[in-house]
Write a protein that holds these residues in place. Sequence first.
Motif, PDB file in Angstrom:
ATOM      1  N   LYS B  46       0.821  -1.276  -0.107  1.00  0.00           N
ATOM      2  CA  LYS B  46       0.024   0.009   0.094  1.00  0.00           C
ATOM      3  C   LYS B  46       0.858   1.111  -0.045  1.00  0.00           C
ATOM      4  CE  LYS B  46      -4.561  -1.160   1.631  1.00  0.00           C
ATOM      5  NZ  LYS B  46      -5.601  -0.684   2.123  1.00  0.00           N
ATOM      6  N   GLN B  47       0.438   2.290  -0.601  1.00  0.00           N
ATOM      7  CA  GLN B  47       1.115   3.597  -0.637  1.00  0.00           C
ATOM      8  C   GLN B  47       0.142   4.813  -0.533  1.00  0.00           C
ATOM      9  OE1 GLN B  47       3.153   4.144  -4.437  1.00  0.00           O
ATOM     10  NE2 GLN B  47       4.952   2.845  -3.781  1.00  0.00           N
ATOM     11  N   PRO B  48       0.577   5.661   0.338  1.00  0.00           N
ATOM     12  CA  PRO B  48      -0.312   6.899   0.465  1.00  0.00           C
ATOM     13  C   PRO B  48      -0.249   7.527  -0.875  1.00  0.00           C
ATOM     14  CG  PRO B  48       1.973   7.079   1.468  1.00  0.00           C
ATOM     15  CD  PRO B  48       1.864   5.852   0.888  1.00  0.00           C
ATOM     16  N   LEU B  49      -1.604   8.007  -1.239  1.00  0.00           N
ATOM     17  CA  LEU B  49      -1.843   8.693  -2.497  1.00  0.00           C
ATOM     18  C   LEU B  49      -2.883   9.729  -2.570  1.00  0.00           C
ATOM     19  CD1 LEU B  49      -1.736   7.583  -5.451  1.00  0.00           C
ATOM     20  CD2 LEU B  49      -3.988   6.630  -5.208  1.00  0.00           C
ATOM     21  N   ILE B  50      -2.185  10.764  -3.215  1.00  0.00           N
ATOM     22  CA  ILE B  50      -3.221  12.181  -3.308  1.00  0.00           C
ATOM     23  C   ILE B  50      -3.502  12.262  -4.698  1.00  0.00           C
ATOM     24  CG2 ILE B  50      -3.110  14.722  -2.900  1.00  0.00           C
ATOM     25  CD1 ILE B  50      -0.688  14.244  -1.241  1.00  0.00           C
ATOM     26  N   VAL B  51      -4.900  12.324  -4.740  1.00  0.00           N
ATOM     27  CA  VAL B  51      -5.382  12.365  -6.214  1.00  0.00           C
ATOM     28  C   VAL B  51      -6.368  13.597  -6.167  1.00  0.00           C
ATOM     29  CG1 VAL B  51      -5.203  10.068  -6.947  1.00  0.00           C
ATOM     30  CG2 VAL B  51      -7.153  10.708  -5.676  1.00  0.00           C
ATOM     31  N   LYS B  52      -6.415  14.233  -7.426  1.00  0.00           N
ATOM     32  CA  LYS B  52      -7.447  15.405  -7.675  1.00  0.00           C
ATOM     33  C   LYS B  52      -8.520  14.881  -8.545  1.00  0.00           C
ATOM     34  CE  LYS B  52      -7.490  20.261  -8.023  1.00  0.00           C
ATOM     35  NZ  LYS B  52      -6.791  21.494  -8.267  1.00  0.00           N
ATOM     36  N   VAL B  53      -9.594  14.836  -8.101  1.00  0.00           N
ATOM     37  CA  VAL B  53     -10.737  14.310  -9.192  1.00  0.00           C
ATOM     38  C   VAL B  53     -11.939  15.097  -8.920  1.00  0.00           C
ATOM     39  CG1 VAL B  53     -12.261  12.427  -9.577  1.00  0.00           C
ATOM     40  CG2 VAL B  53     -10.230  11.982  -8.543  1.00  0.00           C
ATOM     41  N   ASN B  54     -12.461  15.765 -10.119  1.00  0.00           N
ATOM     42  CA  ASN B  54     -13.208  16.788 -10.319  1.00  0.00           C
ATOM     43  C   ASN B  54     -13.104  17.975  -9.474  1.00  0.00           C
ATOM     44  OD1 ASN B  54     -14.623  14.908 -12.208  1.00  0.00           O
ATOM     45  ND2 ASN B  54     -15.743  13.888 -10.472  1.00  0.00           N
ATOM     46  N   LYS B  55     -11.964  18.362  -9.423  1.00  0.00           N
ATOM     47  CA  LYS B  55     -11.341  19.708  -8.693  1.00  0.00           C
ATOM     48  C   LYS B  55     -11.358  19.457  -7.062  1.00  0.00           C
ATOM     49  CE  LYS B  55     -12.564  23.046 -12.040  1.00  0.00           C
ATOM     50  NZ  LYS B  55     -13.795  22.769 -12.942  1.00  0.00           N
ATOM     51  N   GLN B  56     -11.791  17.916  -6.748  1.00  0.00           N
ATOM     52  CA  GLN B  56     -11.470  17.828  -5.290  1.00  0.00           C
ATOM     53  C   GLN B  56     -10.276  17.096  -4.753  1.00  0.00           C
ATOM     54  OE1 GLN B  56     -15.349  16.294  -4.056  1.00  0.00           O
ATOM     55  NE2 GLN B  56     -14.518  16.198  -1.806  1.00  0.00           N
ATOM     56  N   THR B  57      -9.508  17.412  -3.743  1.00  0.00           N
ATOM     57  CA  THR B  57      -8.377  16.479  -3.589  1.00  0.00           C
ATOM     58  C   THR B  57      -8.544  15.370  -2.549  1.00  0.00           C
ATOM     59  OG1 THR B  57      -7.218  18.570  -3.970  1.00  0.00           O
ATOM     60  CG2 THR B  57      -5.802  16.892  -2.946  1.00  0.00           C
ATOM     61  N   HIS B  58      -8.042  14.274  -2.734  1.00  0.00           N
ATOM     62  CA  HIS B  58      -8.551  13.082  -1.873  1.00  0.00           C
ATOM     63  C   HIS B  58      -7.088  12.424  -1.567  1.00  0.00           C
ATOM     64  CE1 HIS B  58     -12.796  12.772  -3.302  1.00  0.00           C
ATOM     65  NE2 HIS B  58     -12.144  13.316  -4.499  1.00  0.00           N
ATOM     66  N   ARG B  59      -7.032  12.408  -0.312  1.00  0.00           N
ATOM     67  CA  ARG B  59      -5.853  11.781   0.400  1.00  0.00           C
ATOM     68  C   ARG B  59      -6.186  10.387   0.931  1.00  0.00           C
ATOM     69  NH1 ARG B  59      -2.305  16.219   1.215  1.00  0.00           N
ATOM     70  NH2 ARG B  59      -3.614  18.025   0.646  1.00  0.00           N
ATOM     71  N   LEU B  60      -5.429   9.213   0.128  1.00  0.00           N
ATOM     72  CA  LEU B  60      -6.118   7.891   0.775  1.00  0.00           C
ATOM     73  C   LEU B  60      -4.736   7.119   0.794  1.00  0.00           C
ATOM     74  CD1 LEU B  60      -7.365   6.438  -2.223  1.00  0.00           C
ATOM     75  CD2 LEU B  60      -8.270   8.655  -1.760  1.00  0.00           C
ATOM     76  N   GLU B  61      -5.011   5.782   1.134  1.00  0.00           N
ATOM     77  CA  GLU B  61      -3.944   4.865   0.994  1.00  0.00           C
ATOM     78  C   GLU B  61      -4.472   3.899  -0.145  1.00  0.00           C
ATOM     79  OE1 GLU B  61      -2.037   2.397   3.839  1.00  0.00           O
ATOM     80  OE2 GLU B  61      -0.825   4.057   3.581  1.00  0.00           O
ATOM     81  N   ALA B  62      -3.552   3.454  -1.019  1.00  0.00           N
ATOM     82  CA  ALA B  62      -4.150   2.398  -2.022  1.00  0.00           C
ATOM     83  C   ALA B  62      -3.040   1.371  -2.483  1.00  0.00           C
ATOM     84  CB  ALA B  62      -4.360   3.148  -3.290  1.00  0.00           C
ATOM     85  N   ASP B  63      -3.618   0.264  -2.629  1.00  0.00           N
ATOM     86  CA  ASP B  63      -2.790  -0.881  -3.137  1.00  0.00           C
ATOM     87  C   ASP B  63      -2.317  -0.321  -4.236  1.00  0.00           C
ATOM     88  OD1 ASP B  63      -2.065  -3.259  -4.457  1.00  0.00           O
ATOM     89  OD2 ASP B  63      -3.238  -4.493  -3.062  1.00  0.00           O
ATOM     90  N   THR B  64      -0.990  -0.936  -4.647  1.00  0.00           N
ATOM     91  CA  THR B  64      -0.220  -0.450  -5.913  1.00  0.00           C
ATOM     92  C   THR B  64      -0.909  -0.668  -7.260  1.00  0.00           C
ATOM     93  OG1 THR B  64       1.368  -2.269  -5.558  1.00  0.00           O
ATOM     94  CG2 THR B  64       2.240   0.017  -5.018  1.00  0.00           C
ATOM     95  N   ARG B  65      -1.700  -1.760  -6.893  1.00  0.00           N
ATOM     96  CA  ARG B  65      -2.358  -2.400  -7.971  1.00  0.00           C
ATOM     97  C   ARG B  65      -3.582  -1.981  -8.599  1.00  0.00           C
ATOM     98  NH1 ARG B  65      -2.751  -8.402  -5.606  1.00  0.00           N
ATOM     99  NH2 ARG B  65      -3.430  -7.249  -3.993  1.00  0.00           N
ATOM    100  N   THR B  66      -4.096  -0.725  -7.778  1.00  0.00           N
ATOM    101  CA  THR B  66      -5.455  -0.042  -8.094  1.00  0.00           C
ATOM    102  C   THR B  66      -5.281   0.484  -9.346  1.00  0.00           C
ATOM    103  OG1 THR B  66      -5.616  -0.018  -5.658  1.00  0.00           O
ATOM    104  CG2 THR B  66      -7.012   1.021  -6.846  1.00  0.00           C
TER     105      THR B  66
END
Lengths: 325, 196
Positions: B46-66
């Motif tokens: 798992k890795q921490p992940l910051i993604v911006k979707v539809n102008k909203q920033t999400h901070r989460l943990e995701a399996d590298t395979r996602t």
Amino acid sequence: MKPFSFSKSDKVSKALSAKKEAVQFLAGGTNLVDLMKKNIAVPDGLIDISAVLSDKVEAQTVNTRIGAMVRNSALATDPQILAKNPLVAKAVLAGASPQIRNMASTAGNLLQRTRCPYFYETSTPCNKRNPGSGCSALHGEQRMSAIIGYNDACVAVHPSDLCIALAALSASVNVTDKGNKQLVIPFKDFHKLPESTPELDNHLPKDAIITSVDIPDNPFNKHFAYLKLRDRDSYAFALVSVAAALELEGNRIKDARLASGGVAHKPWRWQKAEQYLKGKEANAATFSAAAAMVADEVKPLPGNGFKKVMLMGAIETALQNCLTA
Amino acid sequence: MNGKNFYSRRFFLKTSGALAALAAIPATVKSFYLDAKRLIIPPRQKQPLIVKVNKQTHRLEADTRTTLLDLLREDLHLTGTKKGCDHGQCGACTVHVNGERVLSCLTLAATLPGKEVTTIEGLADGDQLHPMQEAFLECDGFQCGYCTPGQIMSAVACVKEGHTKSVAEIKEFMSGNLCRCGAYNGIVESIQKVAK
Ligand SMILES: Cc1cc2nc3c(=O)[nH]c(=O)nc-3n(C[C@H](O)[C@H](O)[C@H](O)COP(=O)(O)OP(=O)(O)OC[C@H]3O[C@@H](n4cnc5c(N)ncnc54)[C@H](O)[C@@H]3O)c2cc1C
Ligand code: SF4
Ligand code: FES
Ligand code: FES
């Protein structure tokens, strides 16, 4: 998919030192991610190289250099490519879909794996996927298989469209190996025939990285054509494809290039036919004689005899299209 | 490439559930099994992940395979983006990354930091539908609707790229989106309408 580590590299040298046999480079991911989902590629780690390699097309003194990360869609619309090597743009646009072309990189296109249905079906024997297990296509479904350059070990074809244009234009591939040495591999020597190692598609040294592709300046930007025949009009791999280009002096052919996809384990140049075309009058009789020479060379498998006739027609039509391009 | 190792992986993938169900298996056997399994099947990363979707920033943990597709649907609960084939062959999962149309099923989520994702949910402006959404409604651009989010995302990009000079050009540049209901004529009409 097998779990894997993921890192993003910011330098070619760092990417190379992190590269191991079980760790693969990730560019657009359109082939690698798919193969990982099917457990055909099972890397322990991925190195995202999208930020370390050039995504620019540059004019140099005697050639055009295409950065390894130039996406297929950018390549097809690049002004220098359209001016100097429009055949490349035509070939790229005949491949995949707009979404995939937005993702797919130039280097990734060279290194994409075959679309032989048995290679994708992990419950069947396949020497390319599982060396020594046998070739299911040899006595199986052969619609997508080779008609030249194959052997009992593997009858698969290279699926690329871009590579057919690059082969026709005598491109070369710039590579940096694991020891940071730079190599130039002529396109004709880049991909290989199955030989006794069908698991290997090309001669890229182990753990090396492709940095760019060069196309020498050439006179083939006026009379050229890319013709792709497939099971539906768009978004399908080639049954056969033809890249043709002529240099004309009046109505006489000064020089010619002729290459095909969908026929062999590597992009295939029809050198005999090219030689024949030189010095001839550009007309239907000449084109049909060239197509007949190609037909003489091929040896279809029991299941794909139709490809010989199809290829003859495709060559005649592509050469004819060069005159109207 | 995958030879023997693959089959032993498969053995563990198949038997794990059965082992958990059988309480009677002695602890020593169980622990030997689990040790062997760990050796053959590496643990998820798992890795921490910051993604911006539809102008909203999400901070989460995701399996590298996602994949981006699974991230959208499973983690962010944005189920507008559809999974058709999961192998790059249908276009149902089309979204925009940095304004360009791509396939979310072949995009690893781990490659997204620093990029902006737009999905079908991000197209409308509040209650005001995007002109392409309006056009699909008016021109019957869909039947069952499963391919529609992908079609609309692709159509918006097709217009932006300027590939709308003829019906043939629209069809060619929409060929990455399949529609099993065959709503193609309505889709082409919708695009022509917006391109005008
Ligand atoms: C549905 C579908 C239809 C398609 N149709 C066509 C078609 O009609 N014609 C066609 O030509 N192609 C077609 N393609 C294939 C597509 O063009 C390739 O998948 C794409 O070009 C691969 O590029 P990529 O950047 O996504 O590679 P990736 O998937 O990222 O990588 C592919 C391989 O190359 C390696 N690699 C990538 N870059 C480098 C580098 N710089 N140095 C060393 N190794 C590297 C990776 O490690 C991996 O092994 C299709 C694909 C799909 C999914
Ligand atoms: S043709 Fe090659 S890829 Fe296809 S089954 Fe035979 S060995 Fe495998
Ligand atoms: S789900 Fe991504 S292309 Fe089909
Ligand atoms: S509307 Fe049903 S698949 Fe397109």
